[in-house]
Write an enzyme that holds these catalytic residues in place. Structure first.
Site, mmCIF file in Angstrom:
data_model
loop_
_atom_site.group_PDB
_atom_site.id
_atom_site.type_symbol
_atom_site.label_atom_id
_atom_site.label_comp_id
_atom_site.label_asym_id
_atom_site.label_seq_id
_atom_site.Cartn_x
_atom_site.Cartn_y
_atom_site.Cartn_z
ATOM 1 N N HIS A 192 2.661 22.586 7.901
ATOM 2 C CA HIS A 192 2.078 23.736 7.351
ATOM 3 C C HIS A 192 0.561 23.531 7.575
ATOM 4 C CE1 HIS A 192 5.900 24.354 5.361
ATOM 5 N NE2 HIS A 192 5.710 25.691 5.600
ATOM 6 N N ARG A 239 6.371 33.784 3.921
ATOM 7 C CA ARG A 239 6.757 32.442 3.476
ATOM 8 C C ARG A 239 6.771 32.394 2.020
ATOM 9 N NH1 ARG A 239 5.038 30.692 8.734
ATOM 10 N NH2 ARG A 239 6.466 29.387 9.756
ATOM 11 N N ARG A 262 10.851 36.407 3.165
ATOM 12 C CA ARG A 262 11.855 35.408 3.157
ATOM 13 C C ARG A 262 11.912 34.706 1.872
ATOM 14 N NH1 ARG A 262 10.962 30.345 6.934
ATOM 15 N NH2 ARG A 262 9.445 29.605 5.341
ATOM 16 N N GLU A 293 18.478 30.324 12.439
ATOM 17 C CA GLU A 293 17.575 28.926 12.679
ATOM 18 C C GLU A 293 18.662 27.850 12.841
ATOM 19 O OE1 GLU A 293 14.490 28.661 9.871
ATOM 20 O OE2 GLU A 293 15.870 29.246 8.347
ATOM 21 N N ASN A 302 11.236 27.533 15.141
ATOM 22 C CA ASN A 302 10.685 26.084 14.729
ATOM 23 C C ASN A 302 11.823 25.186 14.356
ATOM 24 O OD1 ASN A 302 8.278 27.603 15.129
ATOM 25 N ND2 ASN A 302 7.944 27.640 12.895
ATOM 26 N N ASP A 303 12.632 25.778 13.526
ATOM 27 C CA ASP A 303 13.862 24.903 13.057
ATOM 28 C C ASP A 303 14.962 24.991 14.120
ATOM 29 O OD1 ASP A 303 13.492 23.743 10.705
ATOM 30 O OD2 ASP A 303 13.305 25.575 9.740
ATOM 31 N N ARG A 333 10.994 18.077 13.870
ATOM 32 C CA ARG A 333 9.773 18.870 14.399
ATOM 33 C C ARG A 333 8.670 18.082 13.863
ATOM 34 N NH1 ARG A 333 10.624 24.416 10.599
ATOM 35 N NH2 ARG A 333 8.423 24.438 10.435
ATOM 36 N N CYS A 367 10.531 35.068 14.269
ATOM 37 C CA CYS A 367 9.210 34.652 13.388
ATOM 38 C C CYS A 367 9.140 33.417 13.637
ATOM 39 C CB CYS A 367 9.727 34.927 11.983
ATOM 40 S SG CYS A 367 10.838 34.190 11.299
HETATM 41 C C1 PEP Z 1 11.317 28.753 11.714
HETATM 42 O O1 PEP Z 1 11.995 27.747 11.345
HETATM 43 O O2 PEP Z 1 11.071 29.033 12.994
HETATM 44 C C2 PEP Z 1 10.409 29.445 10.714
HETATM 45 C C3 PEP Z 1 9.770 30.618 11.055
HETATM 46 O O3 PEP Z 1 10.529 28.941 9.594
HETATM 47 P P1 PEP Z 1 9.677 27.818 8.833
HETATM 48 O O4 PEP Z 1 8.555 27.252 9.887
HETATM 49 O O5 PEP Z 1 8.862 28.243 7.802
HETATM 50 O O6 PEP Z 1 10.559 26.694 8.755
HETATM 51 MG MG MG Z 2 12.606 27.557 9.342
#
Ligand code: PEP
Ligand code: MG
Length: 658
Positions: free
Chosen positions: A303, A410, A446, A544, A567-568, A578, A615
């Site tokens: 974050h 978020r 979300r 995801e 990302n996930d 990650r 996203c």
């Molecule tokens: C993702 O996982 O791509 C996502 C946008 O959510 P976060 O990064 O908050 O897990």
């Molecule tokens: Mg995610």
């Protein structure tokens, strides 16, 4: 006079509820003790009370002796039997930050700098920067280790008492500052309670009377009390150890006639260098003045990285102990794309960076013309280029960048800021503000995605070997309707104010959508019966997990849209954490396996006629955008800093010759 009872205070007497209990106890003249099992402590010391470790459903005895003993026992028993005691104010700070989020790297041996002064970390927020180093490594306090002569003792006790007064005054000054966020206010107030508490003072004074100088005595006393907290079987109370250390440090500084500078004093254009920095600490620093972030901890999708990207600040994270080598650097050059950091760069490197910065500034200026462009595909279909944000403070940056709405709000940051769960009314206000700010564009909120790396106070997470594969996102929400329903009710109420859509994180089964829909229907019925204004919203899911990809054709029949969370999705498809820099190379969205998963999702969504968006961080990458558009995506949501470049890329794609 004594009475026993079962404690009903939500999550027990930690932090704020303990402080309030003490305040109530202090309003009586009587001597009052709280007894749990074999142990008995004064009810007028919040530190002692917290160390007693009173949890919800524990049996305790309140014992009082004095003129108002009966009233005292009545009042304190009443307090203990009320689940909401101490938790009835909105905006209390996150006093219960679990220990896991407070990890500070221990400074270890410094390695040698490479010959050219180059270090390599994880490129976490693109951009190049050159600026004055601002190392943020709070100094270790040097202990005096002085043996006092017998006739020095009382003067040393007085010196200590003066330091307590100085610290309390400094805290009062901070509390009186008009610009202080509520959450900060809660933190400072709790630190002040500890500074004022007898436990730390008594321990210190006893060490001084044993012949120890005040600085060394404070250090010893704080370490002892902190160790007691850190050994307790409760993450909320473990985190109090950090508070005790923080107060001990303030007392030592006051004894030495010094004061500590925080991030608020960071000079304009500086590069922040830290061993570890919390996302929330960074979020409330004067970000406009920071030209780069370098950190020993963290990875590209942590974050801290997300905040840096949202504000267009180049960042290199995950440097590990190498960051210690930057403590004495005067100038820093960094490349947030490659992860390179140069300490005190030589003339040639400086010229190279100056040239790159000049070029980047030119590009940035040239990109401005794309701000208000409505991106379209060559066949005229609009591509929504939206913003990923996590707080209302980021609305302005998103609008300035030209966001066509919000593709990911978020909500967990909202939950992480407080010591307890945000109320339905507070959430309604926040989601409504957001919907109004971007109307007529859509805003996709979300639902709460906590667990794994993002714990919040007010939700007790089990100890999990693999939290990323555990109880998070929609899994946790469906098990906790007491948390989920207020959020859904708030969203239904806010939907009246704009084009609000809602999406669910971490979906892996169709039944999760069906169960959410049933809860939404319950909430709608309740709100209507209560006469509250509400409106239904489009419900979508994040794609995801590999499971969601594999059932995408079925999911597409159940929801209004997909938003691909790369990302996930990347970490789960590649089985590569990650946050782990060691496997960063595997964590690559361009890997054919991940791209195939994205293509399968897009195909399922397009065939079902629903919107497919993205996203995850990949949505803002010009090298991938053409491929995503070919796959059929019509919404791309990204950090505000990437929006204009994405719009430029889309414009070139729609009319290649221009
Ligand atoms: C993702 O996982 O791509 C996502 C946008 O959510 P976060 O990064 O908050 O897990
Ligand atoms: Mg995610």
């Amino acid at each position: 006079m004594e009475r026993s009872t079962i404690v009903r205070v939500h999550e027990g007497l930690h932090a704020r509820p303990a402080t309030r209990f003490v305040k109530l106890a202090k309003s009586f003249e009587s001597e009052i003790d709280l007894v749990k099992g074999e142990k008995s402590v004064s009810a007028k010391s919040s530190v002692k009370l917290m160390l007693l470790g009173v949890k919800e459903n524990d049996e305790v005895i309140v014992r009082a002796q004095g003129a108002d003993a009966i009233e005292a026992v009545e009042a304190l028993i009443g307090y203990l039997e009320n689940p909401k005691s101490g938790l009835d104010e909105e905006g209390q700070a996150d006093r219960g930050k679990p220990k896991a989020t407070n990890t500070a790297a221990t400074p270890e041996l410094a390695m040698n700098l490479a010959a050219d002064g180059r270090l390599k970390g994880v490129g976490a927020s693109e951009g190049v920067s050159l600026g004055l180093a601002h190392p943020h490594f709070p100094d270790e306090i040097k202990l005096e280790n002085r043996k006092l002569a017998a006739d020095e003792v009382e003067a040393e006790v007085a010196r200590f008492r003066d330091a307590v007064v100085v610290v309390q005054k400094r805290m009062d000054v901070s509390l009186a500052a008009g610009n202080l966020a509520e959450s900060d206010r809660g933190i400072i107030a709790a630190l002040k309670d500890i500074a004022a508490d007898d436990t730390l003072s008594e321990e210190t004074i006893s060490l001084i009377r044993g012949g120890m100088d005040a600085v060394t005595a404070v250090f010893g006393a704080a370490s002892k009390v902190a160790t007691e907290f850190s050994e307790m079987d409760d993450p909320y109370l473990n985190a109090r150890a950090d508070d005790v250390h923080a107060v001990g440090r303030q007392l030592c500084l006051a004894l030495l006639g010094r004061e500590e500078g925080g991030l608020e004093d960071i000079p304009d254009g500086a590069i922040l260098i830290a061993r570890d920095i919390g996302a929330w600490d960074l979020a409330r620093a004067p970000l406009k003045r920071i030209r780069g972030v370098i950190c020993g901890h963290g990875g590209a999708t942590s974050h801290v990285a997300i905040i840096a990207r949202a504000h267009g600040i180049p960042a290199v994270l995950g440097l590990g102990n190498q960051v210690e080598q930057l403590r004495t650097a005067k100038q820093i050059a960094l490349d947030g794309g490659t992860g390179e950091v140069f300490a005190d760069p030589d003339g040639e490197t400086t010229v190279r960076f100056e040239e790159r910065i000049r070029k980047a500034e030119e590009e940035h200026a040239a990109l401005k013309v794309f701000r208000d462009v409505v991106s379209k595909r060559s066949d005229g279909v609009i591509i929504e280029v939206a913003a990923n944000i996590g707080s209302l403070e980021e609305i302005e940056a998103a609008q300035e960048a030209g966001a066509m709405g919000v593709g990911l709000f978020r909500t967990e940051l909202l939950f992480m800021r407080h010591m307890h769960l945000p109320s339905e009314d507070m959430q309604t206000e926040i989601y409504s503000t957001l919907a109004k700010a971007f109307a007529p564009h859509p805003v996709i909120v979300r639902t709460l995605d906590v667990g794994g790396d993002k714990p919040v106070a007010g939700v007790e997470f089990p100890d999990e070997e693999n939290p990323f594969l555990g109880w998070r996102g929609i899994r946790m929400c469906l098990d906790r309707p007491d948390i989920f329903k207020p959020q859904l009710r708030a969203l239904l109420r806010a939907a009246v104010h704009g084009k609000l859509k809602v999406m669910l994180p971490m979906v892996s089964e169709i039944s999760e959508v069906a169960r959410t829909r049933a809860l939404i229907a319950d909430c709608e019925t309740e709100l209507k019966a209560e006469g509250k204004d509400c409106r239904s919203f489009d419900l979508g899911v994040m794609i995801e997990t590999p499971a969601a990809v594999l059932i995408a054709p079925m999911l597409a029949r159940e929801v209004a849209f997909f938003s691909i969370g790369t990302n996930d999705l990347t970490q789960y498809v590649m089985a590569a954490d990650r946050l782990n820099p060691t496997v960063a190379a595997l964590n690559d969205v361009k890997n054919p396996a991940v791209m195939a998963a994205i293509a399968m999702t897009a195909k399922a969504g397009v065939e079902a006629g629903i919107m497919v968006g993205m996203c995850g961080e990949a949505a803002g990458r010009p090298d991938l955008i053409p491929e995503f558009i070919r796959m059929g995506l019509t919404e791309l949501s990204m950090s505000p800093a990437s929006i204009q470049r994405a719009k430029k890329c889309l414009a070139e794609l729609a009319s290649p010759s221009s």
